[in-house]
Design a protein around this motif. Structure first.
Motif, mmCIF file in Angstrom:
data_model
loop_
_atom_site.group_PDB
_atom_site.id
_atom_site.type_symbol
_atom_site.label_atom_id
_atom_site.label_comp_id
_atom_site.label_asym_id
_atom_site.label_seq_id
_atom_site.Cartn_x
_atom_site.Cartn_y
_atom_site.Cartn_z
ATOM 1 N N VAL A 1 70.228 -29.625 65.981
ATOM 2 C CA VAL A 1 69.481 -30.556 66.834
ATOM 3 C C VAL A 1 69.476 -30.100 68.293
ATOM 4 N N MET A 2 70.449 -29.292 68.690
ATOM 5 C CA MET A 2 70.502 -28.845 70.085
ATOM 6 C C MET A 2 69.673 -27.587 70.326
ATOM 7 N N THR A 3 69.552 -26.719 69.298
ATOM 8 C CA THR A 3 68.839 -25.455 69.491
ATOM 9 C C THR A 3 67.607 -25.306 68.607
ATOM 10 N N GLY A 4 67.458 -26.156 67.587
ATOM 11 C CA GLY A 4 66.317 -26.036 66.685
ATOM 12 C C GLY A 4 66.504 -25.008 65.598
ATOM 13 N N GLU A 5 67.687 -24.445 65.497
ATOM 14 C CA GLU A 5 67.966 -23.467 64.443
ATOM 15 C C GLU A 5 69.429 -23.515 64.069
ATOM 16 N N CYS A 6 69.749 -22.917 62.916
ATOM 17 C CA CYS A 6 71.136 -22.892 62.481
ATOM 18 C C CYS A 6 71.822 -21.653 63.044
ATOM 19 N N TYR A 7 73.099 -21.499 62.766
ATOM 20 C CA TYR A 7 73.854 -20.374 63.298
ATOM 21 C C TYR A 7 73.339 -19.034 62.796
ATOM 22 N N ASP A 8 72.745 -19.032 61.593
ATOM 23 C CA ASP A 8 72.211 -17.774 61.065
ATOM 24 C C ASP A 8 70.780 -17.509 61.512
ATOM 25 N N GLY A 9 70.249 -18.370 62.408
ATOM 26 C CA GLY A 9 68.907 -18.174 62.943
ATOM 27 C C GLY A 9 67.790 -18.801 62.140
ATOM 28 N N THR A 10 68.119 -19.394 60.991
ATOM 29 C CA THR A 10 67.087 -20.006 60.158
ATOM 30 C C THR A 10 66.614 -21.324 60.757
#
Length: 538
Positions: free
Chosen positions: A446-455
């Motif tokens: 919710v803060m960056t629009g993506e998960c840690y793996d970039g998906t």
């Protein structure tokens, strides 16, 4: 670990018991001497507990406190999970580990600074998780719930600002017992209310006795006084001019020049089935021509009362479908007292909404019975509308509280900071642990629009812009209080910058700070004359 604040709090509690005729003064004096001589917080609390075996209320439970060790617990930054997107925005914190140890460490920086605390503790036998196994040999009873909460609430009380407020969600089976515990820790005089939150619209028919649609939310202040006010936003469920029946309005006319609305003037007969869906709520207020807002029907308020409220600057909101009016006074003229029912009428969702919010972030079911974001937003706004407050949740679960704070900041461009604590319990749906598989990932998405793996293949990202902001993730690390290995002493591994400090210029400053905040380190130095051995200067 110990701190003077804990002992001071316990001593005040002893004095309160004497004043309430619970303790004899002679016994109290002995307990206070023992508390002052205690080596750490756990020992001090166990001594204080000796004076609570018999209470006037009859409330008693077997207090079993945390296990002691010679290891120091401290914050260690998880650089892989931490991220910064905009240094002009607040830096939030997620602490992974036992919340008792997390709260002890938070006191170093945040004592008396937290404005709002919300907790949703584990109160079912199947949700006690590893805590029950490791701390109480899996003897899951209500005493364990209360024993687990007691020392954490004592620490939480020290973290709260003098005007701070704490909320606790609890079910109907445990509400009475947990309220007694809150009365003991926060004092009954600081009890605000027990709120009824409508947790579901479609309750399962598992019980043959009662369909349970509601859950409790306890609310206490740290130190309430007559000037403390609670506000429930734009809707008041007490004296609002609502229809007394379920009928539609007989007549509704608006002031000339009032705010644009999407329904026509006219007469609407009762029970005629007329239902017009508004595109949005319509705000009606006094016009320049001072024409009256007229609402003819079976109302709680008379026309004269409506006129007087308009003169005070009251706004009226026409709600969609039912033509009912709700009002909002100008903040400068009046403060509304909130009701204790929390439901969709106040814009607060249910567990079903919480599940939908999580499913938009995760494709699979990963957490049971998550609270909706709207519930936490409502509670925070009700007690404190300051846009720069600190909000703490030390049973963070899926991270709803963090999500709610981010959403509030987005709505009013606020700078609220959240601090979340979550034990990394492993379940069938979270093989790496809840904190790794759910809490941290939710915040990242919710803060960056993506998960840690970039998906970015989750529904929420398709429908929302990321909130932005910064997240520091800490884990609870340990170091033995007598470690002398080069680079592995407490003074080497504990990072003061994680506690709001700048890097110390001298080792002497670092040692003094560590000794003043980590009791086991202080004791070890006294015993081993560490400073002289290493010939520290300055």
């Amino acid at each position: 670990m110990t701190n003077n604040g804990m002992k001071e709090s316990l001593l005040l509690e002893i004095d309160k018991r004497v004043a309430d005729n619970v303790l004899e003064p002679t016994n109290a004096r002995l307990l206070k001497k023992l508390i002052l001589a205690a080596d750490d917080d756990n020992e001090a609390m166990m001594i204080a507990a000796l004076g609570t075996t018999y209470k006037k209320t009859g409330f008693h439970f077997d207090k079993r406190l945390e296990k002691l060790s010679n290891d120091i617990r401290y914050f260690k930054k998880n650089k892989e999970l931490s991220f910064h997107t905009d240094d002009s925005k607040p830096t939030h914190k997620l602490i992974i580990g036992d919340n008792y140890e997390a709260l002890q460490n938070l006191l170093i920086e945040y004592k008396g600074r937290v404005d709002v605390i919300y907790i949703d503790p584990p109160y079912g036998k199947d949700s006690m998780g590893e805590f029950a196994q490791t701390n109480y040999e899996n003897a899951i009873t209500r005493d364990n719930l209360l024993s687990m909460l007691y020392p954490r609430l004592m620490l939480a009380k020290q973290l709260l600002a003098e005007s701070g407020v704490i909320f606790c969600s609890i079910d109907d089976r445990n509400q009475a017992y947990v309220k007694c515990l809150f009365d003991e820790v926060f004092l009954e005089s600081n009890f605000v209310a027990t709120y009824l939150w409508k947790k579901t619209d479609t309750p399962p028919s598992l019980s043959k006795k009662v369909r349970k649609k509601y859950e409790y939310v306890l609310c206490y202040g740290k130190k309430l006084d007559k000037s403390y006010k609670f506000s429930q936003g734009s809707i008041d469920g007490g004296d609002a001019p609502l229809l007394n029946t379920g009928n539609a309005l007989k007549e509704l006319s608006f002031p000339v020049g009032s705010v644009h609305f999407n329904i026509p003037d006219g007469i609407y007969e009762p029970n005629n089935g007329t239902r017009i869906q508004l595109k949005e709520n319509v705000v009606v207020k006094e016009s320049l021509n001072a024409n009256e807002l007229k609402a003819v029907g079976e109302w709680k308020w008379t026309q004269e009362t409506l006129n007087e409220e308009i003169k005070k600057g009251t706004y009226f909101l026409v709600k969609s479908r039912l033509f009912s009016l709700r009002y909002q006074r100008d903040a400068e003229n009046a403060t509304k007292v909130p009701q204790n029912n929390i439901d969709s009428e106040l814009g607060v969702g249910t567990n079903e909404n919480g599940c939908s919010e999580l499913s938009s972030l995760f494709q699979e079911d990963c957490f049971d019975n998550p609270k909706p974001v709207s519930l936490i937003e409502f509670l925070v706004n009700m007690v404190n509308k300051d846009e720069n407050i600190i909000v703490l949740d030390f049973f963070a679960g899926s991270g709803t509280t963090g999500h709610a704070v981010l959403d509030l900041n987005k709505k009013d461009e606020g700078n609220r900071q959240f601090i979340l604590c979550q034990l990394n319990e492993k379940t069938d749906t979270t093989p790496n642990g809840i904190a790794y598989d759910v809490t941290s990932k939710r915040l990242k998405r919710v803060m960056t629009g993506e998960c840690y793996d970039g998906t970015k293949n989750f529904k929420w990202a398709e429908e929302n812009l990321p909130y932005g902001g910064n997240l520091d993730v800490y884990e609870i690390a340990t170091v033995h209080n007598s470690s002398t290995l080069e680079g592995q002493t407490p003074f080497d591994v504990i990072d003061e910058t994680l506690y709001g400090k700048e890097k110390f210029k001298t080792l002497r400053e670092k040692v003094d700070w560590v000794c003043g905040n980590f009791a086991h380190t202080q004791k070890w130095i006294d015993d081993n004359d560490w400073l002289d051995k290493h010939k520290l200067e300055g």
